[in-house]
Design a protein around this motif. Structure first.
Motif, PDB file in Angstrom:
ATOM      1  N   VAL A  46       0.845  -1.204   0.000  1.00 27.28           N
ATOM      2  CA  VAL A  46       0.000   0.000   0.000  1.00 27.28           C
ATOM      3  C   VAL A  46       0.874   1.246   0.000  1.00 27.28           C
ATOM      4  CG1 VAL A  46      -1.587   1.384   1.396  1.00 27.28           C
ATOM      5  CG2 VAL A  46      -2.040  -1.043   1.037  1.00 27.28           C
ATOM      6  N   TYR A  47       1.933   1.241   0.830  1.00 23.83           N
ATOM      7  CA  TYR A  47       2.792   2.421   0.864  1.00 23.83           C
ATOM      8  C   TYR A  47       3.451   2.653  -0.500  1.00 23.83           C
ATOM      9  CZ  TYR A  47       6.343   5.806   1.753  1.00 23.83           C
ATOM     10  OH  TYR A  47       7.102   6.933   1.651  1.00 23.83           O
ATOM     11  N   GLU A  48       3.864   1.581  -1.175  1.00 24.88           N
ATOM     12  CA  GLU A  48       4.448   1.764  -2.510  1.00 24.88           C
ATOM     13  C   GLU A  48       3.437   2.418  -3.453  1.00 24.88           C
ATOM     14  OE1 GLU A  48       6.707  -0.630  -6.146  1.00 24.88           O
ATOM     15  OE2 GLU A  48       6.007  -1.752  -4.381  1.00 24.88           O
ATOM     16  N   GLY A  49       2.176   1.979  -3.372  1.00 26.67           N
ATOM     17  CA  GLY A  49       1.143   2.590  -4.201  1.00 26.67           C
ATOM     18  C   GLY A  49       0.922   4.058  -3.854  1.00 26.67           C
ATOM     19  N   MET A  50       0.959   4.381  -2.572  1.00 29.75           N
ATOM     20  CA  MET A  50       0.838   5.780  -2.157  1.00 29.75           C
ATOM     21  C   MET A  50       1.976   6.615  -2.722  1.00 29.75           C
ATOM     22  SD  MET A  50      -0.200   5.271   1.855  1.00 29.75           S
ATOM     23  CE  MET A  50       0.278   6.962   2.235  1.00 29.75           C
ATOM     24  N   ALA A  51       3.201   6.073  -2.657  1.00 28.28           N
ATOM     25  CA  ALA A  51       4.354   6.808  -3.178  1.00 28.28           C
ATOM     26  C   ALA A  51       4.202   7.047  -4.678  1.00 28.28           C
ATOM     27  CB  ALA A  51       5.641   6.043  -2.875  1.00 28.28           C
ATOM     28  N   GLU A  52       3.706   6.051  -5.399  1.00 25.96           N
ATOM     29  CA  GLU A  52       3.454   6.215  -6.840  1.00 25.96           C
ATOM     30  C   GLU A  52       2.455   7.338  -7.096  1.00 25.96           C
ATOM     31  OE1 GLU A  52       2.075   2.669  -8.702  1.00 25.96           O
ATOM     32  OE2 GLU A  52       4.032   1.709  -8.725  1.00 25.96           O
ATOM     33  N   ALA A  53       1.445   7.445  -6.227  1.00 24.39           N
ATOM     34  CA  ALA A  53       0.392   8.447  -6.402  1.00 24.39           C
ATOM     35  C   ALA A  53       0.779   9.812  -5.845  1.00 24.39           C
ATOM     36  CB  ALA A  53      -0.897   7.962  -5.730  1.00 24.39           C
ATOM     37  N   GLY A  54       1.970   9.912  -5.251  1.00 20.94           N
ATOM     38  CA  GLY A  54       2.432  11.189  -4.728  1.00 20.94           C
ATOM     39  C   GLY A  54       1.897  11.537  -3.355  1.00 20.94           C
ATOM     40  N   VAL A  55       1.331  10.541  -2.650  1.00 21.44           N
ATOM     41  CA  VAL A  55       0.808  10.782  -1.302  1.00 21.44           C
ATOM     42  C   VAL A  55       1.918  10.520  -0.300  1.00 21.44           C
ATOM     43  CG1 VAL A  55      -0.926  10.144   0.415  1.00 21.44           C
ATOM     44  CG2 VAL A  55      -1.510  10.121  -2.020  1.00 21.44           C
ATOM     45  N   ASP A  56       2.352  11.579   0.380  1.00 26.55           N
ATOM     46  CA  ASP A  56       3.475  11.489   1.318  1.00 26.55           C
ATOM     47  C   ASP A  56       2.949  11.773   2.722  1.00 26.55           C
ATOM     48  OD1 ASP A  56       5.979  11.340   2.423  1.00 26.55           O
ATOM     49  OD2 ASP A  56       6.610  13.340   1.770  1.00 26.55           O
ATOM     50  N   PRO A  57       2.804  10.766   3.571  1.00 25.48           N
ATOM     51  CA  PRO A  57       2.197  10.994   4.884  1.00 25.48           C
ATOM     52  C   PRO A  57       3.070  11.849   5.788  1.00 25.48           C
ATOM     53  CG  PRO A  57       3.088   8.767   4.760  1.00 25.48           C
ATOM     54  CD  PRO A  57       3.211   9.356   3.387  1.00 25.48           C
ATOM     55  N   ASP A  58       2.442  12.771   6.524  1.00 26.65           N
ATOM     56  CA  ASP A  58       3.164  13.535   7.532  1.00 26.65           C
ATOM     57  C   ASP A  58       2.831  13.062   8.943  1.00 26.65           C
ATOM     58  OD1 ASP A  58       0.595  14.636   7.765  1.00 26.65           O
ATOM     59  OD2 ASP A  58       1.142  16.445   6.657  1.00 26.65           O
ATOM     60  N   TRP A  59       2.015  11.999   9.040  1.00 26.05           N
ATOM     61  CA  TRP A  59       1.723  11.371  10.324  1.00 26.05           C
ATOM     62  C   TRP A  59       1.478   9.892  10.044  1.00 26.05           C
ATOM     63  CZ3 TRP A  59      -3.012  12.944  13.886  1.00 26.05           C
ATOM     64  CH2 TRP A  59      -2.934  12.238  15.102  1.00 26.05           C
ATOM     65  N   ALA A  74       8.612   6.369   8.935  1.00 20.74           N
ATOM     66  CA  ALA A  74       8.951   7.640   9.578  1.00 20.74           C
ATOM     67  C   ALA A  74      10.443   7.756   9.850  1.00 20.74           C
ATOM     68  CB  ALA A  74       8.172   7.792  10.882  1.00 20.74           C
ATOM     69  N   GLY A  75      11.135   6.613   9.976  1.00 16.31           N
ATOM     70  CA  GLY A  75      12.539   6.611  10.329  1.00 16.31           C
ATOM     71  C   GLY A  75      13.489   6.549   9.157  1.00 16.31           C
ATOM     72  N   ASN A  76      13.013   6.930   7.981  1.00 20.08           N
ATOM     73  CA  ASN A  76      13.870   6.981   6.805  1.00 20.08           C
ATOM     74  C   ASN A  76      13.453   8.135   5.897  1.00 20.08           C
ATOM     75  OD1 ASN A  76      15.831   4.550   6.606  1.00 20.08           O
ATOM     76  ND2 ASN A  76      13.917   3.617   7.312  1.00 20.08           N
ATOM     77  N   PRO A  77      14.396   8.735   5.166  1.00 21.30           N
ATOM     78  CA  PRO A  77      14.023   9.748   4.178  1.00 21.30           C
ATOM     79  C   PRO A  77      13.109   9.138   3.117  1.00 21.30           C
ATOM     80  CG  PRO A  77      16.409   9.693   4.527  1.00 21.30           C
ATOM     81  CD  PRO A  77      15.843   8.494   5.211  1.00 21.30           C
ATOM     82  N   ALA A  78      12.284   9.960   2.513  1.00 17.85           N
ATOM     83  CA  ALA A  78      11.288   9.460   1.569  1.00 17.85           C
ATOM     84  C   ALA A  78      11.893   8.597   0.478  1.00 17.85           C
ATOM     85  CB  ALA A  78      10.529  10.643   0.959  1.00 17.85           C
ATOM     86  N   GLN A  79      13.084   8.970  -0.007  1.00 18.78           N
ATOM     87  CA  GLN A  79      13.690   8.238  -1.119  1.00 18.78           C
ATOM     88  C   GLN A  79      14.249   6.881  -0.700  1.00 18.78           C
ATOM     89  OE1 GLN A  79      14.726  11.064   0.170  1.00 18.78           O
ATOM     90  NE2 GLN A  79      16.957  11.130   0.426  1.00 18.78           N
ATOM     91  N   ILE A 167      13.433  10.127  13.330  1.00 22.41           N
ATOM     92  CA  ILE A 167      12.097  10.078  13.925  1.00 22.41           C
ATOM     93  C   ILE A 167      11.930  11.189  14.947  1.00 22.41           C
ATOM     94  CG2 ILE A 167      10.649   8.755  15.535  1.00 22.41           C
ATOM     95  CD1 ILE A 167      11.488   6.220  14.069  1.00 22.41           C
ATOM     96  N   ASN A 168      12.940  11.372  15.781  1.00 23.21           N
ATOM     97  CA  ASN A 168      12.828  12.353  16.854  1.00 23.21           C
ATOM     98  C   ASN A 168      13.100  13.780  16.392  1.00 23.21           C
ATOM     99  OD1 ASN A 168      12.119  10.573  19.087  1.00 23.21           O
ATOM    100  ND2 ASN A 168      14.139   9.671  18.756  1.00 23.21           N
ATOM    101  N   HIS A 169      13.455  13.935  15.124  1.00 18.90           N
ATOM    102  CA  HIS A 169      13.499  15.257  14.519  1.00 18.90           C
ATOM    103  C   HIS A 169      12.087  15.756  14.224  1.00 18.90           C
ATOM    104  CE1 HIS A 169      14.578  18.427  11.531  1.00 18.90           C
ATOM    105  NE2 HIS A 169      15.632  18.546  12.325  1.00 18.90           N
ATOM    106  N   LYS A 170      11.127  14.816  14.172  1.00 21.30           N
ATOM    107  CA  LYS A 170       9.686  15.108  14.086  1.00 21.30           C
ATOM    108  C   LYS A 170       9.249  15.671  12.739  1.00 21.30           C
ATOM    109  CE  LYS A 170       9.547  16.080  19.051  1.00 21.30           C
ATOM    110  NZ  LYS A 170       9.119  17.005  20.118  1.00 21.30           N
ATOM    111  N   ASP A 171      10.011  15.377  11.669  1.00 18.39           N
ATOM    112  CA  ASP A 171       9.535  15.774  10.342  1.00 18.39           C
ATOM    113  C   ASP A 171       8.241  15.032  10.011  1.00 18.39           C
ATOM    114  OD1 ASP A 171      11.708  17.449   9.980  1.00 18.39           O
ATOM    115  OD2 ASP A 171      12.932  15.880   9.067  1.00 18.39           O
ATOM    116  N   VAL A 172       8.173  13.770  10.427  1.00 18.75           N
ATOM    117  CA  VAL A 172       6.960  12.960  10.284  1.00 18.75           C
ATOM    118  C   VAL A 172       6.532  12.548  11.686  1.00 18.75           C
ATOM    119  CG1 VAL A 172       5.964  10.821   9.375  1.00 18.75           C
ATOM    120  CG2 VAL A 172       7.636  12.098   8.013  1.00 18.75           C
TER     121      VAL A 172
END
Length: 387
Positions: A46-59, A74-79, A167-172
């Motif tokens: 599901v997350y791969e499909g979201m990434a394809e659709a450009g949906v980037d969760p912030d929570w 949450a514990g890795n950069p989007a790429q 994660i503790n930087h709280k970007d997500v």
């Protein structure tokens, strides 16, 4: 309005509009992940499909295996997120890496039963191992006496694949559901409030009697799925007036056929026990929104002199309508693994689940204009992407 301010607003709109478009016009995207062991590979798809659709969760919020997937996201950069998810799911399925050709489909149930028996007997690489000595021979009161498996391999995997500083930087925002063993109270470890460590993720996935409770700051915690296997209500209770696309990913289907044998009895009972109870959730949302509407009408009847009262102003804030779309994905794919499907970690099954999650998102996105959302309250609607 000054020209400088107009340019700032225009620049901000240009940067925000792609995310708002991908999020269906919402300001935020929230990913809600249920527990379900090996079935969690569906969530990765599901997350791969979201990434394809450009949906980037912030929570991202999760329980049990959903908490592990949430930490990997949450514990890795989007790429890097998909690579880390694949690395995790490849690792835990490495004990049974064979993917039988379709000609062997008639014997897949037997193959999957053998795979599940192997996981129960020998553990799962990078996840858990049998306790030695077994709990019946361990000293009473020790953690070794409280579970059949040792989750130390999971701690090592999390330390390798998850950047807890990020994660503790709280970007997500990250929220992990657990239950206090002594009090029986459900709670969420949230990086908005505390520093998240590997033990918080492990506590959310410590389902007894498989895993021992995880000690954190003098208390002991088990898997949050014991109380509630779906974090949706934590999200709605925490931020009832948010403007968000909430992607709820369920691993167990509440609906099913009447069982025909004892294996199907166990499977159906597990589905009902751990499903998200969508109908009762919808009813609760409707009741809450009706109460908000009634409270707003009462406040409107108050004399003007009371409108500035601090208690009235506080109540007025709670009446503000939400703008929430709950996009619901349910793992409805038939399984060859029956009642042991949540601990059947063969590479073939993990691959099928991942592809099913990805396919369900792609179908939902392709058919989104034909989907009919169900309005369940003022500003809240639910759409089933896998119907």
């Amino acid at each position: 309005m000054t020209k400088v301010k107009q340019r700032r607003i225009a620049a901000r709109s240009e940067t925000e509009s792609p995310h708002r478009a991908a999020n269906g016009g919402h300001d935020h995207a929230v990913l809600v992940l249920q527990g379900g062991g090996a079935l969690g590979s569906y969530q990765a798809g599901v997350y791969e499909g979201m990434a394809e659709a450009g949906v980037d969760p912030d929570w991202v919020t999760g329980v049990s295996i959903g908490a592990i997937n949430a930490a990997l996201i949450a514990g890795n950069p989007a790429q890097q997120r998909l690579d880390r998810l694949r690395e995790f799911w490849d690792r835990v399925s490495s004990a049974a890496p064979l993917i039988p050709p379709s000609a062997f489909d008639p014997v897949r149930p037997a193959f999957n039963r053998l795979s599940a028996a192997g996981a129960a007997t020998f553990g799962v690489p990078g996840f858990f191992a049998p306790r030695l000595p077994p709990p019946l021979l361990a000293p009473e009161g020790s953690l070794g006496a409280l579970s059949f498996y040792d989750a130390a391999p999971l701690e090592a995997t999390l330390m390798e694949l998850v950047d807890f500083d990020l994660i503790n930087h709280k970007d997500v925002r990250l929220s992990l559901g657990a239950v206090n063993v002594r009090t029986g109270n459900s709670l969420y470890f949230d990086n908005r409030d505390i520093r998240i460590r590997p033990e918080h993720v492990m506590a959310s996935g410590a389902l007894p009697p498989g895993f021992a409770p995880v000690p954190i700051d003098g208390e002991f915690y088990w898997d949050g799925g014991i109380v509630s296997n779906t974090p949706l209500w934590y999200v709605l209770d925490d931020s009832p007036q948010m403007n968000a696309l909430v992607i709820q990913v369920d691993l167990f289907n509440a609906r099913g056929e009447l069982p025909r044998n004892i294996d199907e009895v166990f499977e159906r009972a597990k589905d009902i026990q751990y499903s998200s109870k969508t109908r009762s959730n919808t009813t609760r949302v409707e009741e809450m929104e009706d109460m908000r509407a009634a409270l707003k009408r009462v406040i409107g009847k108050l004399p003007a002199a009371l409108k500035s009262d601090p208690d009235v102003r506080r109540l007025t804030e709670t009446c503000k309508p939400a703008h929430i779309t709950i996009a619901h994905l349910i793992n409805r794919r038939l399984s060859n693994s029956a009642t042991w499907k949540d601990y059947e970690f063969s590479r073939a099954t993990i691959k099928e689940l991942w592809e099913a999650g990805l396919d369900d998102v792609r179908r939902g996105v392709a058919n989104r204009r034909r989907l009919r959302p169900e309005n369940v309250g003022q500003g809240i609607q639910v759409v089933d992407l896998t119907r």
